[in-house]
Design a protein around this motif. Structure first.
Motif, PDB file in Angstrom:
ATOM      1  N   ARG A   1       0.990  -1.016  -0.023  1.00 59.27           N
ATOM      2  CA  ARG A   1      -0.160   0.478   0.158  1.00 59.27           C
ATOM      3  C   ARG A   1       1.157   1.133   0.054  1.00 59.27           C
ATOM      4  NH1 ARG A   1      -3.131  -3.405   3.814  1.00 59.27           N
ATOM      5  NH2 ARG A   1      -2.443  -2.375   5.154  1.00 59.27           N
ATOM      6  N   SER A   2       1.496   1.177   0.851  1.00 58.03           N
ATOM      7  CA  SER A   2       3.105   2.492   1.041  1.00 58.03           C
ATOM      8  C   SER A   2       3.655   2.966  -0.588  1.00 58.03           C
ATOM      9  CB  SER A   2       3.715   2.345   2.592  1.00 58.03           C
ATOM     10  OG  SER A   2       4.633   1.610   2.040  1.00 58.03           O
ATOM     11  N   ILE A   3       3.929   1.804  -1.047  1.00 61.34           N
ATOM     12  CA  ILE A   3       5.195   1.732  -2.493  1.00 61.34           C
ATOM     13  C   ILE A   3       3.464   2.449  -3.323  1.00 61.34           C
ATOM     14  CG2 ILE A   3       5.872   0.662  -4.144  1.00 61.34           C
ATOM     15  CD1 ILE A   3       7.628   1.291  -2.100  1.00 61.34           C
ATOM     16  N   LEU A   4       2.288   1.454  -3.481  1.00 63.37           N
ATOM     17  CA  LEU A   4       1.053   2.595  -4.203  1.00 63.37           C
ATOM     18  C   LEU A   4       1.022   3.770  -3.653  1.00 63.37           C
ATOM     19  CD1 LEU A   4      -0.784  -1.068  -4.580  1.00 63.37           C
ATOM     20  CD2 LEU A   4       0.891  -0.310  -6.254  1.00 63.37           C
ATOM     21  N   GLU A   5       1.051   3.893  -2.880  1.00 62.82           N
ATOM     22  CA  GLU A   5       0.714   5.456  -2.378  1.00 62.82           C
ATOM     23  C   GLU A   5       1.867   6.695  -3.240  1.00 62.82           C
ATOM     24  OE1 GLU A   5       0.208   5.438   1.429  1.00 62.82           O
ATOM     25  OE2 GLU A   5      -2.203   4.330   1.896  1.00 62.82           O
ATOM     26  N   LEU A   6       3.112   5.885  -2.977  1.00 63.22           N
ATOM     27  CA  LEU A   6       4.318   6.236  -3.203  1.00 63.22           C
ATOM     28  C   LEU A   6       4.309   6.765  -5.048  1.00 63.22           C
ATOM     29  CD1 LEU A   6       6.801   7.942  -3.902  1.00 63.22           C
ATOM     30  CD2 LEU A   6       7.523   6.118  -3.503  1.00 63.22           C
ATOM     31  N   LEU A   7       3.646   6.326  -5.587  1.00 59.29           N
ATOM     32  CA  LEU A   7       3.681   5.744  -7.240  1.00 59.29           C
ATOM     33  C   LEU A   7       2.586   6.725  -7.356  1.00 59.29           C
ATOM     34  CD1 LEU A   7       3.892   1.728  -8.086  1.00 59.29           C
ATOM     35  CD2 LEU A   7       5.556   3.768  -8.476  1.00 59.29           C
ATOM     36  N   ARG A   8       1.440   6.705  -6.826  1.00 63.66           N
ATOM     37  CA  ARG A   8       0.272   7.670  -7.433  1.00 63.66           C
ATOM     38  C   ARG A   8       0.321   8.909  -6.588  1.00 63.66           C
ATOM     39  NH1 ARG A   8      -4.018   8.667 -10.428  1.00 63.66           N
ATOM     40  NH2 ARG A   8      -4.945   6.890  -9.779  1.00 63.66           N
ATOM     41  N   ASP A   9       1.754   9.274  -6.156  1.00 65.45           N
ATOM     42  CA  ASP A   9       1.785  10.253  -5.792  1.00 65.45           C
ATOM     43  C   ASP A   9       2.720  10.776  -6.810  1.00 65.45           C
ATOM     44  OD1 ASP A   9       2.517  12.794  -3.632  1.00 65.45           O
ATOM     45  OD2 ASP A   9       4.481  12.435  -3.548  1.00 65.45           O
ATOM     46  N   LEU A  10       3.976  10.339  -7.845  1.00 67.18           N
ATOM     47  CA  LEU A  10       4.869  10.568  -8.247  1.00 67.18           C
ATOM     48  C   LEU A  10       3.973  11.409  -9.377  1.00 67.18           C
ATOM     49  CD1 LEU A  10       7.738   7.913  -7.458  1.00 67.18           C
ATOM     50  CD2 LEU A  10       7.305  10.314  -7.045  1.00 67.18           C
ATOM     51  N   ASN A  11       2.880  10.448 -10.031  1.00 68.48           N
ATOM     52  CA  ASN A  11       2.486  10.153 -10.786  1.00 68.48           C
ATOM     53  C   ASN A  11       1.564  11.689 -10.750  1.00 68.48           C
ATOM     54  OD1 ASN A  11      -1.025   9.858 -11.268  1.00 68.48           O
ATOM     55  ND2 ASN A  11      -0.224   9.252 -13.061  1.00 68.48           N
TER      56      ASN A  11
END
Length: 325
Positions: free
Chosen positions: A177-187
């Motif tokens: 979940r934390s990695i996916l949140e990071l990817l969404r933030d970068l996106n």
């Protein structure tokens, strides 16, 4: 941003022909997170590796930002690859290098100065939440921290596209979940286009804007996640909302699947049916999920009463998708 046009990939192994991709057509818009969902052997890894030409299609074309990757070779291909970052399931970090040295590696390859590399590494460490880890080695990091290093390294060349090859499947649920949140933030922060492959429905639910379902090398369904989830007969909706199988409705009753998305998810629709049409509503299965920024729901219900037909017509006219079984 990414376009596959009738892409085929065929491997020849021990006089056998293995079709990994079979006429794939795929369209990924700039700035979106696009998921490719499929089970092992569906052709997902082959598909994503065709984007940066780690795999050459047997037939068809792949374009990235308007440039036809399948026509490039040598220096032109290497230059094009610098605009495409990639992260991997097992991180692929260099164990003998520190975190900072791993992130700096692609910058060394393209010839950036030591001073420029140092400044860029510090910026990327802050971006992925790894301040203070510059001098650590991969063996000293958790799985989530290793993947953050992989993401930072992939962003070092300031790519327009980020490819994610099952990047969370080796991680526990909380770290995922934390990695996916990071990817969404970068996106969102960088306008980064992300193409990710996964076999996990939770990944698609959490961050994907659009999705394609790959089966035996073919795209069998493609579209916006929230749109597909709101269609009772879509493959994605059936994965999101498992149905009761083998249920036999009562005599005179109707078995139906009711799906909806957006503002209508707030309405007490089954209470309305009961009051307005004197219909008995037996909810067999279903739920309401948040997909992106939309509420999407699907319920399998048994409807009984003298005005079931009128109730179904009302649903159709009120922006609900209905499938009668």
């Amino acid at each position: 941003m990414i376009e596959f046009i009738n892409v085929h990939k065929i491997y020849h192994q021990s006089e056998q022909k293995v079709v990994a991709l079979d006429g794939v057509n795929l369209h990924v818009k700039a700035g979106e997170i696009f998921g490719v969902l499929g089970q092992s052997g569906a052709g997902k890894s082959t598909l994503i590796r065709c984007v940066n030409q780690l795999e050459k299609p047997t037939l068809g074309f792949v374009k990235v930002n308007g440039e036809e990757m399948t026509k490039l070779s040598g220096a032109a291909l290497r230059q094009a690859r610098q605009r495409i970052g990639m992260i991997f399931q097992h991180f692929n970090l260099l164990s003998s290098r520190t975190v900072a040295e791993n992130i700096a590696f692609p910058l060394e390859v393209i010839g950036d100065s030591k001073l420029k590399r140092k400044a860029k590494v510090e910026e990327l460490l802050a971006l992925v939440g790894l301040e203070g880890k510059a001098n650590a080695y991969p063996a000293q990091l958790s799985g989530g921290q290793k993947q953050r290093v992989g993401i930072a390294r992939a962003l070092a060349g300031e790519p327009k596209v980020l490819l994610s090859d099952e990047a969370t499947s080796a991680l526990d649920p909380q770290t995922t979940r934390s990695i996916l949140e990071l990817l969404r933030d970068l996106n969102q922060r960088m306008g980064l286009t992300i193409l990710l492959i996964t076999h996990e429905m939770g990944v698609v639910k959490q961050i994907c804007d659009s999705v394609a379902i790959l089966h035996a090398g073919k795209i069998v369904e493609q579209g916006r996640v929230s749109d597909l989830a709101a269609q009772p007969d879509s493959l994605l909706a059936q994965e999101f909302f498992p149905r009761c199988k083998g249920y036999a409705p009562r005599s005179g009753a109707v078995l139906a699947t009711v799906a909806f998305a957006g503002d209508v998810a707030r309405n007490p629709i089954f209470t309305t049916l009961a009051r307005r049409f004197d219909v008995d509503v037996n909810i067999l299965n279903g739920s309401v999920e948040t997909v992106g920024d939309r509420r999407v729901g699907q319920f399998q219900v048994e409807l009984a009463g003298t005005k079931v037909t009128q109730a179904l017509e009302y649903l159709h006219k009120s922006e609900y998708a209905v499938e009668v079984h």
